[in-house]
Design a protein around this motif. Sequence first.
Motif, PDB file in Angstrom:
ATOM      1  N   PRO A  20       0.825  -1.214   0.000  1.00  0.00           N
ATOM      2  CA  PRO A  20       0.000   0.000   0.000  1.00  0.00           C
ATOM      3  C   PRO A  20       0.855   1.258   0.000  1.00  0.00           C
ATOM      4  O   PRO A  20       2.062   1.223   0.263  1.00  0.00           O
ATOM      5  N   GLY A  21       0.220   2.380  -0.282  1.00  0.00           N
ATOM      6  CA  GLY A  21       0.937   3.650  -0.367  1.00  0.00           C
ATOM      7  C   GLY A  21       1.617   4.042   0.920  1.00  0.00           C
ATOM      8  O   GLY A  21       2.666   4.696   0.907  1.00  0.00           O
ATOM      9  N   ASP A  22       1.040   3.658   2.068  1.00  0.00           N
ATOM     10  CA  ASP A  22       1.669   3.999   3.346  1.00  0.00           C
ATOM     11  C   ASP A  22       2.736   2.993   3.751  1.00  0.00           C
ATOM     12  O   ASP A  22       3.316   3.102   4.830  1.00  0.00           O
ATOM     13  N   ARG A  23       2.990   2.003   2.878  1.00  0.00           N
ATOM     14  CA  ARG A  23       4.010   0.973   3.097  1.00  0.00           C
ATOM     15  C   ARG A  23       3.775   0.213   4.404  1.00  0.00           C
ATOM     16  O   ARG A  23       4.711  -0.247   5.047  1.00  0.00           O
ATOM     17  N   GLN A  24       2.518   0.054   4.759  1.00  0.00           N
ATOM     18  CA  GLN A  24       2.163  -0.786   5.894  1.00  0.00           C
ATOM     19  C   GLN A  24       2.162  -2.235   5.422  1.00  0.00           C
ATOM     20  O   GLN A  24       1.361  -2.625   4.575  1.00  0.00           O
ATOM     21  N   LEU A  25       3.066  -3.037   5.958  1.00  0.00           N
ATOM     22  CA  LEU A  25       3.204  -4.408   5.484  1.00  0.00           C
ATOM     23  C   LEU A  25       1.966  -5.227   5.811  1.00  0.00           C
ATOM     24  O   LEU A  25       1.405  -5.114   6.918  1.00  0.00           O
ATOM     25  N   PRO A  26       1.512  -6.050   4.864  1.00  0.00           N
ATOM     26  CA  PRO A  26       0.362  -6.928   5.156  1.00  0.00           C
ATOM     27  C   PRO A  26       0.744  -7.987   6.178  1.00  0.00           C
ATOM     28  O   PRO A  26       1.911  -8.356   6.325  1.00  0.00           O
ATOM     29  N   THR A  27      -0.249  -8.481   6.878  1.00  0.00           N
ATOM     30  CA  THR A  27      -0.015  -9.558   7.840  1.00  0.00           C
ATOM     31  C   THR A  27       0.240 -10.850   7.081  1.00  0.00           C
ATOM     32  O   THR A  27      -0.534 -11.229   6.187  1.00  0.00           O
ATOM     33  N   ILE A  28       1.313 -11.529   7.436  1.00  0.00           N
ATOM     34  CA  ILE A  28       1.723 -12.738   6.736  1.00  0.00           C
ATOM     35  C   ILE A  28       1.367 -13.957   7.593  1.00  0.00           C
ATOM     36  O   ILE A  28       1.708 -14.015   8.775  1.00  0.00           O
ATOM     37  N   ALA A  29       0.681 -14.909   6.985  1.00  0.00           N
ATOM     38  CA  ALA A  29       0.389 -16.179   7.643  1.00  0.00           C
ATOM     39  C   ALA A  29       1.323 -17.235   7.070  1.00  0.00           C
ATOM     40  O   ALA A  29       1.115 -17.714   5.947  1.00  0.00           O
ATOM     41  N   PRO A  30       2.389 -17.593   7.776  1.00  0.00           N
ATOM     42  CA  PRO A  30       3.371 -18.529   7.212  1.00  0.00           C
ATOM     43  C   PRO A  30       2.794 -19.934   7.035  1.00  0.00           C
ATOM     44  O   PRO A  30       1.875 -20.346   7.754  1.00  0.00           O
ATOM     45  N   ARG A  31       3.320 -20.627   6.060  1.00  0.00           N
ATOM     46  CA  ARG A  31       2.971 -22.033   5.866  1.00  0.00           C
ATOM     47  C   ARG A  31       3.585 -22.855   6.982  1.00  0.00           C
ATOM     48  O   ARG A  31       4.683 -22.568   7.461  1.00  0.00           O
ATOM     49  N   GLU A  32       2.891 -23.904   7.379  1.00  0.00           N
ATOM     50  CA  GLU A  32       3.374 -24.751   8.454  1.00  0.00           C
ATOM     51  C   GLU A  32       3.196 -26.215   8.089  1.00  0.00           C
ATOM     52  O   GLU A  32       2.303 -26.577   7.321  1.00  0.00           O
ATOM     53  N   GLY A  33       4.066 -27.050   8.663  1.00  0.00           N
ATOM     54  CA  GLY A  33       3.916 -28.488   8.545  1.00  0.00           C
ATOM     55  C   GLY A  33       4.389 -29.064   7.227  1.00  0.00           C
ATOM     56  O   GLY A  33       5.017 -28.395   6.407  1.00  0.00           O
ATOM     57  N   GLU A  34       4.046 -30.336   7.044  1.00  0.00           N
ATOM     58  CA  GLU A  34       4.480 -31.051   5.855  1.00  0.00           C
ATOM     59  C   GLU A  34       3.714 -30.573   4.625  1.00  0.00           C
ATOM     60  O   GLU A  34       2.575 -30.125   4.711  1.00  0.00           O
ATOM     61  N   ALA A  35       4.386 -30.645   3.486  1.00  0.00           N
ATOM     62  CA  ALA A  35       3.762 -30.193   2.243  1.00  0.00           C
ATOM     63  C   ALA A  35       4.492 -30.786   1.056  1.00  0.00           C
ATOM     64  O   ALA A  35       5.657 -31.195   1.154  1.00  0.00           O
ATOM     65  N   ARG A  36       3.781 -30.854  -0.059  1.00  0.00           N
ATOM     66  CA  ARG A  36       4.403 -31.181  -1.348  1.00  0.00           C
ATOM     67  C   ARG A  36       4.604 -29.884  -2.091  1.00  0.00           C
ATOM     68  O   ARG A  36       3.713 -29.036  -2.148  1.00  0.00           O
ATOM     69  N   VAL A  37       5.797 -29.716  -2.632  1.00  0.00           N
ATOM     70  CA  VAL A  37       6.076 -28.529  -3.429  1.00  0.00           C
ATOM     71  C   VAL A  37       6.470 -28.960  -4.841  1.00  0.00           C
ATOM     72  O   VAL A  37       7.075 -30.017  -5.036  1.00  0.00           O
ATOM     73  N   ALA A  38       6.114 -28.150  -5.796  1.00  0.00           N
ATOM     74  CA  ALA A  38       6.509 -28.367  -7.190  1.00  0.00           C
ATOM     75  C   ALA A  38       6.644 -27.001  -7.837  1.00  0.00           C
ATOM     76  O   ALA A  38       5.907 -26.073  -7.519  1.00  0.00           O
ATOM     77  N   GLY A  39       7.612 -26.888  -8.700  1.00  0.00           N
ATOM     78  CA  GLY A  39       7.810 -25.612  -9.370  1.00  0.00           C
ATOM     79  C   GLY A  39       9.161 -25.537 -10.040  1.00  0.00           C
ATOM     80  O   GLY A  39       9.861 -26.547 -10.202  1.00  0.00           O
TER      81      GLY A  39
END
Length: 245
Positions: A113-132
Amino acid sequence: MMRKHTRLIGWLAALVVIVGFCQLGRWQLHRMHDKQALLDQQLPARAQTLTLAKAQAAPAQLRWVDDHGRFLPGTLLLDNQTREGRAGIKVYQPFRGDDGTVVLVDLGWLPMPGDRQLPTIAPREGEARVAGLLAPPPATGLALGPAFTATAQPGVWLANRMPPDEAAAALSLPPGSLHSPVLRLDPALPGGYARDLELLPNTLPPSRHLGYAVQWFGLALTVLIVALVLEWRRRRARQPPTLLP
């Protein structure tokens, strides 16, 4: 004698400018070839799927990765990342494969945003499959100031660049555990934020570098032509006038 020295200085200055413009043109061509080579790797990379460990051990180029593991605590927000003309941040979180290999995963883009207020981040947790796509990190600006700045959210760092060793230190990972390439998470997978597999989102395409190279070489040629014209006029002015019979 004074005129001779002035002429010599003029030619030296012209040669310096010509060489400088040619070097800039060569640099633009070099950037064009590097980026085109990166783009040319994308389709072959999709033809072979590797685990994270095998992809990092292979020669440095684009690799398609599919692996299982666990997301680790800590988040990096890479600043000054644009998407569709809007300024924002890219969200990165460390991931450790089942074999212990660690990589920063690109979870996507969020607007700033214009006021550079960082958005709240919800980190990923636990086991996961990743591809990319295992690819170089996004382009960043000038390396000014510290690479990482702590935010009001615990474990979240704002980054203006992501040197691997400093990123590992910020995320409390062992030294040398991170490498420069990041995993561009497949947009088809659930979770994360707005993302794609665009390889050159924050930088010029190869065609633009070619255009700039042509401009620099054109300027070098212009300087040479001007210098030659001035030399021709100087020689012509020194010729004695022709006497009419």
